[in-house]
Motif scaffolding. Structure first.
Motif, PDB file in Angstrom:
ATOM      1  N   TYR A   1      -0.900 -17.972   5.114  1.00  0.00           N
ATOM      2  CA  TYR A   1      -1.550 -16.681   4.921  1.00  0.00           C
ATOM      3  C   TYR A   1      -1.075 -15.665   5.953  1.00  0.00           C
ATOM      4  CZ  TYR A   1      -4.775 -19.324   2.029  1.00  0.00           C
ATOM      5  OH  TYR A   1      -5.313 -20.122   1.041  1.00  0.00           O
ATOM      6  N   GLY A   2      -1.059 -14.418   5.530  1.00  0.00           N
ATOM      7  CA  GLY A   2      -0.819 -13.355   6.481  1.00  0.00           C
ATOM      8  C   GLY A   2      -2.000 -13.221   7.429  1.00  0.00           C
TER       9      GLY A   2
ATOM     10  N   ALA B   1       0.843  -1.182   0.000  1.00  0.00           N
ATOM     11  CA  ALA B   1       0.000   0.000   0.000  1.00  0.00           C
ATOM     12  C   ALA B   1       0.888   1.244   0.000  1.00  0.00           C
ATOM     13  CB  ALA B   1      -0.909  -0.002   1.222  1.00  0.00           C
ATOM     14  N   PRO B   2       0.361   2.374  -0.465  1.00  0.00           N
ATOM     15  CA  PRO B   2       1.165   3.607  -0.493  1.00  0.00           C
ATOM     16  C   PRO B   2       1.720   3.952   0.884  1.00  0.00           C
ATOM     17  CG  PRO B   2      -0.843   3.893  -1.749  1.00  0.00           C
ATOM     18  CD  PRO B   2      -0.969   2.571  -1.050  1.00  0.00           C
ATOM     19  N   GLY B   3       3.025   4.203   0.927  1.00  0.00           N
ATOM     20  CA  GLY B   3       3.657   4.598   2.173  1.00  0.00           C
ATOM     21  C   GLY B   3       3.920   3.474   3.154  1.00  0.00           C
ATOM     22  N   LYS B   4       3.658   2.242   2.728  1.00  0.00           N
ATOM     23  CA  LYS B   4       3.859   1.097   3.621  1.00  0.00           C
ATOM     24  C   LYS B   4       4.834   0.105   3.014  1.00  0.00           C
ATOM     25  CE  LYS B   4      -0.628   1.275   5.947  1.00  0.00           C
ATOM     26  NZ  LYS B   4      -1.809   0.466   6.373  1.00  0.00           N
ATOM     27  N   ASP B   5       5.397  -0.739   3.866  1.00  0.00           N
ATOM     28  CA  ASP B   5       6.288  -1.794   3.395  1.00  0.00           C
ATOM     29  C   ASP B   5       5.494  -2.885   2.685  1.00  0.00           C
ATOM     30  OD1 ASP B   5       8.346  -1.619   6.390  1.00  0.00           O
ATOM     31  OD2 ASP B   5       8.486  -0.526   4.487  1.00  0.00           O
ATOM     32  N   ARG B   6       6.196  -3.626   1.856  1.00  0.00           N
ATOM     33  CA  ARG B   6       5.560  -4.770   1.208  1.00  0.00           C
ATOM     34  C   ARG B   6       5.162  -5.786   2.268  1.00  0.00           C
ATOM     35  NH1 ARG B   6       8.949  -6.956  -3.469  1.00  0.00           N
ATOM     36  NH2 ARG B   6       7.858  -5.365  -4.659  1.00  0.00           N
ATOM     37  N   GLU B   7       3.998  -6.380   2.104  1.00  0.00           N
ATOM     38  CA  GLU B   7       3.431  -7.285   3.096  1.00  0.00           C
ATOM     39  C   GLU B   7       3.170  -8.650   2.472  1.00  0.00           C
ATOM     40  OE1 GLU B   7      -0.661  -7.478   5.861  1.00  0.00           O
ATOM     41  OE2 GLU B   7      -0.489  -6.071   4.189  1.00  0.00           O
ATOM     42  N   PHE B   8       3.491  -9.690   3.195  1.00  0.00           N
ATOM     43  CA  PHE B   8       3.183 -11.052   2.758  1.00  0.00           C
ATOM     44  C   PHE B   8       1.674 -11.273   2.836  1.00  0.00           C
ATOM     45  CE2 PHE B   8       3.436 -15.514   2.216  1.00  0.00           C
ATOM     46  CZ  PHE B   8       2.595 -16.095   3.156  1.00  0.00           C
ATOM     47  N   VAL B   9       1.115 -11.854   1.776  1.00  0.00           N
ATOM     48  CA  VAL B   9      -0.322 -12.128   1.746  1.00  0.00           C
ATOM     49  C   VAL B   9      -0.594 -13.626   1.850  1.00  0.00           C
ATOM     50  CG1 VAL B   9      -2.436 -11.962   0.377  1.00  0.00           C
ATOM     51  CG2 VAL B   9      -0.812 -10.049   0.414  1.00  0.00           C
TER      52      VAL B   9
END
Length: 124
Positions: A60-61, A40-48
């Motif tokens: 799953y995250g 998401a904008p302004g956030k780190d990449r997140e595992f889904v």
């Protein structure tokens, strides 16, 4: 040349569903785990989510457990992400990856290839 192409993103209302696809070309990845990540904008990449080479194991995250389902079709060299009960906080660019080994844990520490990403926007 290896390519991962995501599709299926778009704009959806909260509570709705989307199904993302990630088609690989240039090489077969049936022996490797595959994963989905988002940023998401302004956030780190997140595992889904991640799925093992056979589809027999998934991970799953915490933020998507019970709402998202990852699956794969090795004959089509494609991985899917079914997203249900979408929330505005799910808004992000979703990218798929080929992980470093056959197990889902490999998706946490090494990704061989990335797709370009597809935008998912959830309106409230």
């Amino acid at each position: 040349q290896v390519q991962l192409v995501e599709s299926g993103g778009g704009l959806v209302q909260a509570g709705g569903s989307l199904r993302l696809s990630c088609a690989a070309s240039g090489r077969t990845f049936s022996n490797y785990a595959r994963g989905w990540f988002r940023q998401a904008p302004g956030k780190d990449r997140e595992f889904v989510a991640a799925i093992s080479w056979s589809g027999g194991s998934t991970a799953y995250g915490d933020s998507v457990k019970g709402r998202f389902t990852i699956s794969r079709d090795n004959a089509k060299n494609t991985v899917y992400l079914q997203m249900n009960s979408l929330k505005p906080e799910d808004t992000a660019v979703y990218s798929c990856a080929v992980c470093g080994a056959s197990d889902t844990d490999s998706c946490y520490y090494y990704k061989q290839y990335w797709g370009q990403g597809t935008q998912v926007t959830v309106s409230s």
